[in-house]
Scaffold this motif. Structure first.
Motif, short mmCIF file in Angstrom:
data_model
loop_
_atom_site.label_atom_id
_atom_site.label_comp_id
_atom_site.label_asym_id
_atom_site.label_seq_id
_atom_site.Cartn_x
_atom_site.Cartn_y
_atom_site.Cartn_z
N PRO A 74 -9.82 0.77 -9.18
CA PRO A 74 -9.13 0.10 -7.96
C PRO A 74 -7.64 0.97 -7.39
O PRO A 74 -7.28 0.60 -6.33
CB PRO A 74 -8.54 -1.40 -8.48
CG PRO A 74 -8.56 -1.02 -9.94
CD PRO A 74 -9.42 -0.20 -10.47
N LEU A 75 -7.08 1.64 -8.30
CA LEU A 75 -5.75 2.17 -8.17
C LEU A 75 -5.96 3.03 -6.78
O LEU A 75 -4.95 2.84 -6.02
CB LEU A 75 -5.20 3.01 -9.19
CG LEU A 75 -3.80 3.26 -9.33
CD1 LEU A 75 -3.18 1.70 -9.11
CD2 LEU A 75 -3.60 3.74 -10.80
N PRO A 76 -6.74 3.93 -6.70
CA PRO A 76 -6.74 4.77 -5.51
C PRO A 76 -7.03 3.89 -4.29
O PRO A 76 -6.26 4.33 -3.10
CB PRO A 76 -8.00 5.73 -5.65
CG PRO A 76 -8.30 5.80 -7.12
CD PRO A 76 -7.84 4.50 -7.50
N HIS A 77 -7.81 2.85 -4.42
CA HIS A 77 -7.90 2.19 -3.14
C HIS A 77 -6.70 1.53 -2.71
O HIS A 77 -6.39 1.46 -1.52
CB HIS A 77 -8.85 0.95 -3.53
CG HIS A 77 -10.22 1.37 -3.97
ND1 HIS A 77 -11.19 0.35 -4.21
CD2 HIS A 77 -10.71 2.51 -4.22
CE1 HIS A 77 -12.42 0.87 -4.75
NE2 HIS A 77 -12.04 2.26 -4.54
N VAL A 78 -5.79 0.98 -3.70
CA VAL A 78 -4.57 0.44 -3.19
C VAL A 78 -3.78 1.44 -2.49
O VAL A 78 -3.06 1.35 -1.26
CB VAL A 78 -3.69 -0.27 -4.45
CG1 VAL A 78 -2.15 -0.35 -3.71
CG2 VAL A 78 -4.67 -1.09 -5.14
N LEU A 79 -3.61 2.77 -3.08
CA LEU A 79 -2.99 3.73 -2.51
C LEU A 79 -3.28 4.10 -1.18
O LEU A 79 -2.66 4.12 -0.05
CB LEU A 79 -2.98 5.01 -3.32
CG LEU A 79 -2.31 4.96 -4.75
CD1 LEU A 79 -2.44 6.32 -5.54
CD2 LEU A 79 -0.88 4.70 -4.77
N ILE A 80 -4.52 4.37 -0.97
CA ILE A 80 -5.15 4.66 0.26
C ILE A 80 -5.11 3.59 1.47
O ILE A 80 -4.73 4.03 2.52
CB ILE A 80 -6.58 5.38 0.01
CG1 ILE A 80 -6.38 6.66 -0.69
CG2 ILE A 80 -7.15 5.76 1.42
CD1 ILE A 80 -5.61 7.47 -0.45
N LEU A 81 -5.29 2.34 1.01
CA LEU A 81 -5.35 1.35 1.82
C LEU A 81 -3.79 1.43 2.61
O LEU A 81 -3.80 1.33 3.92
CB LEU A 81 -5.41 -0.07 1.13
CG LEU A 81 -5.70 -1.27 1.77
CD1 LEU A 81 -6.14 -2.23 0.80
CD2 LEU A 81 -4.62 -1.88 2.60
N THR A 82 -2.89 1.53 1.87
CA THR A 82 -1.47 1.41 2.54
C THR A 82 -1.15 2.56 3.34
O THR A 82 -0.75 2.67 4.25
CB THR A 82 -0.32 1.21 1.32
OG1 THR A 82 -0.60 1.94 0.33
CG2 THR A 82 -0.56 -0.07 0.73
N ALA A 83 -1.70 3.68 2.76
CA ALA A 83 -1.63 4.86 3.56
C ALA A 83 -2.33 5.14 4.76
O ALA A 83 -1.82 5.84 5.71
CB ALA A 83 -2.32 6.25 2.64
#
Lengths: 133, 330
Positions: A74-83
């Motif tokens: 889930p961690l890349p998802h969080v980073l990319i969602l905000t990006a």
């Protein structure tokens, strides 16, 4: 290098191809809107790189179901969602600059902007060319 | 080859073709439309890669808002790109060298989908294992976004806030007052008018669902903010900017831009007052899980508020300019 290696690296290679198309659009095209579209392609390819790295074979979306399951990271998802949302905000800023440049120079082509700058600073193109040497 | 691998390859090939067409085409209207297609296909690919929250955002942002903003820019500038005058050899060499270096770098990378890759064995297993007991919500992405890494998200919201301020500073001086603005509406199109009126309600309702259901399914403040803003933008597109400004004045939107960030930061300060770390929501409720629920709800609302307000005010700023290209030229 076997077929499994090629399949295992395919996503990264496609990401690199997309990234390079975006990069080439930015450096080779003179139109400012086109440059921003190129930057967006570059940006999206980075998103796909992160998400590809977080994927686990046979995994599922990281929303708990109560059953034992394999969840993708889930961690890349969080980073990319905000990006992504930050990306559209900065794209808007870039487009606003383009609109202002159009107001000031009456063009959004890079070389014409450069020519107009040379005109005001040096008077004629030849003097500007000499100055650069 | 499994069906999943085939879908993966097919979507990537589509993306590559679309990107190449964007590079080659010089009609900017087509370029912008293709970039919307590019976003939509990449959203499909993100769903395939299990990133449902991200796909949601990409579909709302890429195919929605950024296309509208780019079209607004085209209306204010020009729709055709000039043929390149300089030699393309140097950029091509640079791009190929960079590409080969990157491909060489990938040879050492863990293979796609490997459960033992370094990225999969640190940090993430903790989030997956502890979310249920510590935060008590099923969507791990929301738990990480709003609670475990709430600080990062506060930073991102501040970036969006700053970008919004930047757009307003750049364009606000050129926004025509409502009297001087050439009234441009599309409400003479019967189909557009009726469909828009039918759609606006469900769009707003869906945005609220995405906002407040984020604990249980894909969604959250970022996506909801974009969807909420798109309802206002579609109204402004069809019924004219003046009418949209009557419904939601620009001044009110600009105020909301700051309110969202303030709400997010304020929740952090409340946990200060209870003697805990910044953005530690555990103190907000009767027990740990109740506090986390309330905290996440509040900060997600703050995010949604700022994102929606920034998008609407950005759209106001762009469409408030006097376009040199008339409606009939399109």
């Amino acid at each position: 290098m076997g077929v499994s290696d090629i399949l295992g690296l395919f996503n990264y290679w496609m990401v690199i191809i997309l990234m390079m198309i975006g990069f080439y659009t930015v450096v080779s095209r003179g139109n400012l809107v086109k440059k921003i579209v190129g930057l967006n392609i570059f940006q999206t390819s980075v998103f796909l790189l992160y998400i590809s790295m977080g994927k686990i074979s046979g995994g599922t979306a990281p929303i708990l179901t109560g059953k034992p399951e394999v969840y993708s990271n889930p961690l890349p998802h969080v980073l990319i969602l905000t990006a992504i949302v930050v990306g559209v905000a900065t794209t808007a800023l870039g487009l606003a600059l383009v609109v202002r440049i159009k107001n000031a120079y009456d063009t959004i082509e890079e070389d014409e902007i450069q020519a107009a700058d040379d005109e005001t600073e040096f008077g004629d193109p030849q003097a500007a060319e000499d100055h650069r040497r | 080859m499994s069906i999943e691998a085939i879908i993966n390859i097919a979507l990537f090939v589509f993306l590559g073709l679309t990107a190449f067409a964007i590079l080659k085409l010089r009609a900017l209207f087509a370029v912008v439309m293709l970039s919307a297609v590019f976003s939509l296909v990449s959203a499909a690919l993100l769903v395939h890669l299990d990133a449902v929250d991200v796909a949601f955002t990409e579909a709302a942002v890429g195919a929605g808002i950024s296309t509208v903003l780019m079209l607004a820019t085209l209306a204010l500038t020009s729709r055709h790109e000039k043929a390149p005058t300089r030699s393309q050899a140097l950029p091509l060499i640079v791009v190929f060298l960079t590409g080969f270096a990157l491909v060489y770098g990938t040879l050492d990378m863990p293979r796609f989908g490997d459960p033992q890759a370094p990225i999969q064995v640190h940090v993430a297993p903790k989030y997956i294992a502890d979310t249920q007991s510590e935060i008590g919500i099923p969507n791990i992405v929301t738990a990480v976004l709003a609670s475990y890494r709430g600080f990062d998200t506060l930073g991102e919201v501040t970036v969006i806030f700053t970008a919004g301020i930047g757009v307003l500073l750049l364009l606000a001086a050129f926004i025509r007052e409502p009297e001087g603005l050439r009234v441009q509406t599309m409400d003479h199109h019967l189909v557009l008018r009726v469909v828009t009126k039918v759609l606006i309600g469900p769009i707003l309702l869906f945005a609220l669902y995405v906002q407040f259901h984020a604990d249980y399914g894909p969604g959250g403040g970022f996506q909801a903010g974009i969807i909420f803003a798109s309802a206002f933008i579609i109204y402004a597109l069809v019924f004219g900017l003046e009418n949209a400004r009557k419904a939601v004045p620009g001044r009110a939107v600009r105020l909301l831009v700051a309110c969202g960030v303030l709400l997010y930061g304020g929740v952090g300060f409340v946990s200060f007052l209870f003697g805990k770390n910044y953005l530690n929501y555990s103190v907000l409720g009767a027990d740990q899980v109740a506090g986390q629920h309330l905290g996440i709800l509040l900060v997600e609302f703050g995010v949604g508020l700022t994102v929606a307000a920034v998008m609407v005010s950005t759209f106001y700023a762009f469409s408030g300019q006097n376009p040199p290209i008339g409606d009939e030229d399109w």
